[in-house]
Every structure is written in structure tokens, then in C-alpha cells.
Write a protein that holds these residues in place. Sequence first.
Motif, short mmCIF file in Angstrom:
data_model
loop_
_atom_site.label_atom_id
_atom_site.label_comp_id
_atom_site.label_asym_id
_atom_site.label_seq_id
_atom_site.Cartn_x
_atom_site.Cartn_y
_atom_site.Cartn_z
N SER A 241 2.84 1.85 -8.26
CA SER A 241 2.14 3.15 -8.43
C SER A 241 1.55 2.95 -6.62
CB SER A 241 1.10 4.14 -8.70
OG SER A 241 2.15 4.31 -10.03
N GLY A 242 1.29 1.57 -6.61
CA GLY A 242 0.39 1.15 -5.59
C GLY A 242 -0.96 1.41 -5.02
N THR A 243 -1.74 1.81 -3.83
CA THR A 243 -2.89 2.23 -3.86
C THR A 243 -2.11 3.99 -3.76
OG1 THR A 243 -2.39 1.49 -1.48
CG2 THR A 243 -3.47 -0.13 -3.12
N THR A 244 -1.17 4.31 -3.21
CA THR A 244 -1.32 5.39 -2.72
C THR A 244 0.13 6.61 -2.49
OG1 THR A 244 -0.84 5.00 -0.43
CG2 THR A 244 -2.90 5.51 -1.08
N GLY A 245 0.93 7.57 -2.60
CA GLY A 245 1.30 8.06 -2.81
C GLY A 245 2.82 7.92 -3.78
N LEU A 246 3.57 8.31 -3.91
CA LEU A 246 4.96 7.82 -4.75
C LEU A 246 5.27 6.63 -5.01
CD1 LEU A 246 6.98 10.74 -3.36
CD2 LEU A 246 5.80 10.62 -5.64
N PRO A 247 5.87 6.33 -5.98
CA PRO A 247 6.02 4.83 -6.91
C PRO A 247 6.76 4.12 -5.38
CG PRO A 247 6.66 6.06 -8.61
CD PRO A 247 6.43 7.68 -7.08
N LYS A 248 7.03 3.25 -5.59
CA LYS A 248 7.40 2.61 -4.01
C LYS A 248 7.88 1.15 -4.53
CE LYS A 248 3.41 1.82 -2.49
NZ LYS A 248 2.60 2.25 -3.23
N ALA A 249 9.15 0.81 -4.33
CA ALA A 249 10.54 -0.45 -4.41
C ALA A 249 9.51 -1.58 -3.32
CB ALA A 249 11.53 -0.23 -3.82
N ALA A 250 8.64 -2.52 -4.33
CA ALA A 250 8.61 -3.77 -3.83
C ALA A 250 9.39 -4.44 -4.32
CB ALA A 250 7.04 -4.65 -4.31
N MET A 251 9.86 -5.66 -3.07
CA MET A 251 11.02 -6.40 -3.41
C MET A 251 10.73 -8.03 -3.89
SD MET A 251 12.50 -8.86 -2.16
CE MET A 251 12.65 -9.87 0.00
N ILE A 252 11.15 -8.18 -4.45
CA ILE A 252 11.14 -9.28 -5.19
C ILE A 252 12.11 -10.50 -4.95
CG2 ILE A 252 10.23 -10.62 -7.72
CD1 ILE A 252 8.59 -8.88 -7.52
N CYS A 253 12.24 -11.10 -4.53
CA CYS A 253 12.70 -12.41 -3.93
C CYS A 253 12.91 -13.23 -5.81
CB CYS A 253 11.98 -13.36 -3.15
SG CYS A 253 10.84 -14.50 -3.39
N HIS A 254 13.63 -14.42 -5.07
CA HIS A 254 14.37 -15.44 -6.11
C HIS A 254 12.75 -16.49 -6.17
CE1 HIS A 254 18.27 -14.31 -6.90
NE2 HIS A 254 18.63 -14.06 -5.53
N LEU A 255 12.52 -16.34 -5.05
CA LEU A 255 10.96 -17.48 -5.74
C LEU A 255 10.31 -17.13 -6.02
CD1 LEU A 255 9.93 -20.06 -4.62
CD2 LEU A 255 8.92 -19.06 -2.25
#
Length: 635
Positions: A241-255
Motif C-alpha cells: 500500500s505504501g504511504t499513498t494511493g493505490l497498491p504499488k508493485a515493489a521490485m524485489i531483486c535476487h539479492l
Amino acid sequence: MAEPGSGLPSGLAVPTFLPWLTGLGAGMVFLSFLQKLLYPYFWSDLWYLLKMFRCGLWTTGKHGQKGELVTVLDKFLIQAKKRPQKPFIIYEGDIYTYEDVDRRSNKVAHVLLNHSPLKRGDTVALLMSNEPDFVHVWFGLAKLGCVVAFLNSNVRSVSLLHCIRSCEPRVLVVGAGFLETIEDILPRLPEGISIWAMKDSVPQGIISLKEKLSTASDCHVPRSHHAISNTKTPYLYIFTSGTTGLPKAAMICHLAAMKSSTGLWAFGCTPDDIIYITLPLYHSAASLVGIGGCIELGATCVLRKKFSASQFWNDCRKYNVTVFQYIGELCRYLCKQPKREGEKDHRVRLAIGNGARSDVWREFLDRFGNIKMCEFYGATEGNINFMNHTGKIGSVGRATFFHKLFFTFHLIKYDFQKDEPIRDEQGWCSDVKKGEPGLLISQVNEKNPFFGYAGNKKQTEKKLLCDVFKKGDVYFNTGDLMVQDQEDFLYFWDRIGDTFRWKGENVATTEVGAIIGMLDFIQEANVYGVVVPGYEGKAGMASITLKPNMSLDLEKVYEQVVKLLPAYARPQFLRMQEKMEATGTFKLQKFQLVEEGFSPLKISDPLYFMDNLKKSYIPLTKEIYDQIILGKIKL
């Protein structure tokens, strides 16, 4: 000759090093006393440092004869070869070994490789509940080098469409229980998306993945499909959800995934542990820490479709669970269950999670026995985390000089009225004093990067603070308020801005406000969280204004939020105002509304309460208010 009265036999002399040894021993005892007095956590901090150093070597080094970079998937394949018959997942009594999951995911990979437009690097959205096939599809796609986007299974309608569009998938894989959800938005989906369902009978326009799996090959998928040359390439998208707005796609890297997978080990889990996972797999805690952690150890997990407070301890006894994952609300739900005999009759020794309130923490230990609570802090998209390696009740971790070897963070002064960090005349931020709440920020650099959100440059930039202490520095804004005490323990204080937490989930107020605002009689909806005694987080409340010459239809408001919002995001209270207060930048004021709460004794505006029995919002009277405060009415 020995001296008279020495007590030594004739001819023996006192060794010359004996006084030196005595002095050394006395000095060591004194230093030990001094260390315990002045730095009681030295050895536990040092142990934590060594563990973190070892984790760093594991996650950044190259392994194997060819010096290849190793991913979580590679670790799984190693375990499947090393211990093929060991149970990996136990689900509703059925056992899936490491070899079973390997072969089933191979089938998924071969089906999609042969019958879909997928290629290496493409994104695939996954909408499934907690079940073994979630892992099978996830790993099958990973074997093709695809980036998997975990969709929140509670999200519906407009929010779900937004999530799908933001991660731009080539393929959408849907669990059997979500076909109706997808059918509702099918005409509005972007063109070119191939939809696959884990069901034999599917509607027109959807392909049956389950049917094709029955005849697919389970042979090995060449490593060339998923081998990586950079650990910072995308692995997953996890929506927050983050801090504002609609859901956001957080990028998760392999590391980041590799680092998360060491969490269980860092807290003391072993290959012999059985980990109970009731949290949703679309969350990073269950997928990255839970499933990834089991893979790192070669351990077994008991996966449950949905958390059940009444069946929790029965499951723990039935499957000999030794470790479980939690969020604060989960522990509170367990403490609210009626007391039964034999509640300490189990093998659970560790509980790993976050959000446990101090009073709930103490009650949980008193009631359910000697279980070590392993609290940690970390945002899905964040570049900082803390681990409470000492077991200090209520703390999310320690922030000693050891910790700062890995992370540069600050707790800075924050203006709650303006909803922004406080800057001095020169424009710089400043740290709060110990014991004062401050906004947690973490420096963004090569060692601790922030990758942002897929398809949302604006929201990515909003999470960054620039020129904080000097020109050119950049910090990740966690949106969380923390307090650091005199012993350097950190405690979660609250969330700032437009997000609050309820029922263990982040609620984005602008999303809820947009849903309510779709009603034709609503002029504006200002959503915020209010404190309710006895509950973790904050309950949702919406302040609304009506369009001219329109009347409030409480049943329609109820119908709207139930239909389009997950249960945790539905406002428990409504407040009808004649006019909304806004800032100079036209942002709706929340601070005063939050302070006033939902008390009819303080507020003269009409107030309403969500009544699920009457399927409507009803007037919030003093009697109903008192019953909520006393806990007689449950939220």
C-alpha cells in the motif's frame, strides 16, 4: 628450602607466574563485571554482527565450480537434489517433498514454455491463495527466468485492475477460487494478456493450466533459462500500500530475496525445524522470509490456507510445529481465544514476525509458555531492517555501532500538522533526541539501493528524501515513526501520512476514499485511522461531505465498501461534515480528525458505525460507543 609457614613441602618454591595469573584472573573478572554493567548486550551484539557478516558472504559471493551467482531458486534445486524425499510443504495433511515441488514446478515451466508467449525477463502476475500450487507456479516461472508479480488476493475491481496494469504482465495465472474475480474485470484487462487458470473447466478466453499439467513433462529445465549475471535484476513484484494511493508493485531483486531467506537462520532456526506459515504468501514475510527461509535451511513448512485462531494450537500439535510466523494481530487473536487446558502442551520454541505489542507479547508468553519472540522490522520495498536478537519485549531491534556498519539511518524530526519532515532555515533535517519519536529514513547507496515501484516513477520519487543533511544525499522514507531508547533499542511508534495499519494490513486512505467517492451523492471522502482501545493499529474512519441537494444513503455506502474493498480496509466509522478542511496544497487535513477520534461526546457532526448484521451504517450513539470501548462490540 621452603620458607617457614609457607605450607609448601620442603624444597618447593612459589612459581613466579602465580601472582601474575592471579592478577590476570582478577582483572578479567573486573572487566567482565564492567562489561555487564556498562555494555550488557556486547556479546549478543557481537554474535549478531558475525551472523550478519556471514549472511553478507552468502548473499553476495559466487558459488559452485563455475563461480556462478546463486539465487533462491538455485538454493531450492540444491536442496531438492540433496534431500529429495524430505517434506518441504505440508498442506491439509498432504506432504509435498522437495522432489515433488521440483517436478511439479518443472511441469508448470514446460507448459508455459511450450504454450504461451513467455520469454526470459517477462512478467507474470499470480493471483492465488495459500496452497502448494502457489509455490509450484512461482518456481516454475522462476525456472523460465520470468519476474513474478504476487497479487493481493483480497484486492478487487478497480484496485486489481490497477495492480495488473502497473506490472504489465504477459501472462496472468489465477487460482481456482478467483475465476469470478477475474471474469468481473475481463473486458477491461489490457490487450495481449494470456490468462491461465488452475482449474479443469474454465470460461471462454481463459486457458486451463491444470488440464495441460496432467500431460506435461516433469524433466529438468536447463539452468540457462534462469541463470543471472547480476543479483540486482528483478525477481518478484510484491504489492504494498505504501504511504499513498493505490497498491504499488515493489521490485524485489535476487539479492534482496537472498538476504530475506537468511532471516530464519539468523534467528536460530535449523533444518530440523517445522515452520508454520499462516500469513498470505503474497506478502514478503511469508514468501521471502518463510518459504525462502525454509529453502535456505532445507526445513519443512506447514502451510495453511488461512489463519485460524481456534485451530492454531491444534495444528501446531498435530504437525509438531517448532517455529511459527506472526504479525502482531495474530498473537492478539490467539490471546483472545477462550482458555483451554494444556495450552503449553506444544513443541513451539520460536515465533518470528513483527508488530507484537508489548502487553500482548507479555500475555502471550505467560499463557502459552517459553517461546522466544523474534521481532524484526523491514518494509517490503525498503533498504533497511532491524532484528531483535536479544528478545527485549516490545523492541523491533537494536541500533548499535555494529548495526551502522551495514546501514546508515536516522530518526529525524517530523511535523505532524504539515505531514512532512522539519527543515531548518538552511533546509537541513535534524535528528531527534533519544526517547523522542522520529521519522525513520535510510540512506540510499550502492550497498543499500532502493529500486522503487514498477510503472510508477512518481511514487518512487515520493519515497525519497533528497538533500537531507548535505547537498546530494538521498534517503529512503520508510513512513514509519520510531523511538530509540538510551540502550539503543528501537520501538515502532506509528505510521505517518496517508497509511494506517489494521488487522495486520496496510490501508491506503486515498484508495478507500476513491471507492467511497464513486457514490453519486458523495462530494468528498477523507479517510484516516483512529485508535480503538484494545486493538492493534487503527480502525478506518471516513469523513464525508455530500453533493448539493443530495441525501446520505447509509445502506449504499455499506454495499459499496463491502463489494469493492477487502474487510480490513472498510471504514468502521463515518463522520458527516458540511465542509472539508484542506492545506495550502489542497491536501485534506487529517490531523485534527485523527485527534478527535470517533467519540460522540467530542464530535457534534453526525457519526455512524458499520453494522454487519443490519448490512448498513447505523447512528453511532453514546451507548454503542461505550460498548465498543468496553469491548462488548467487536470490530
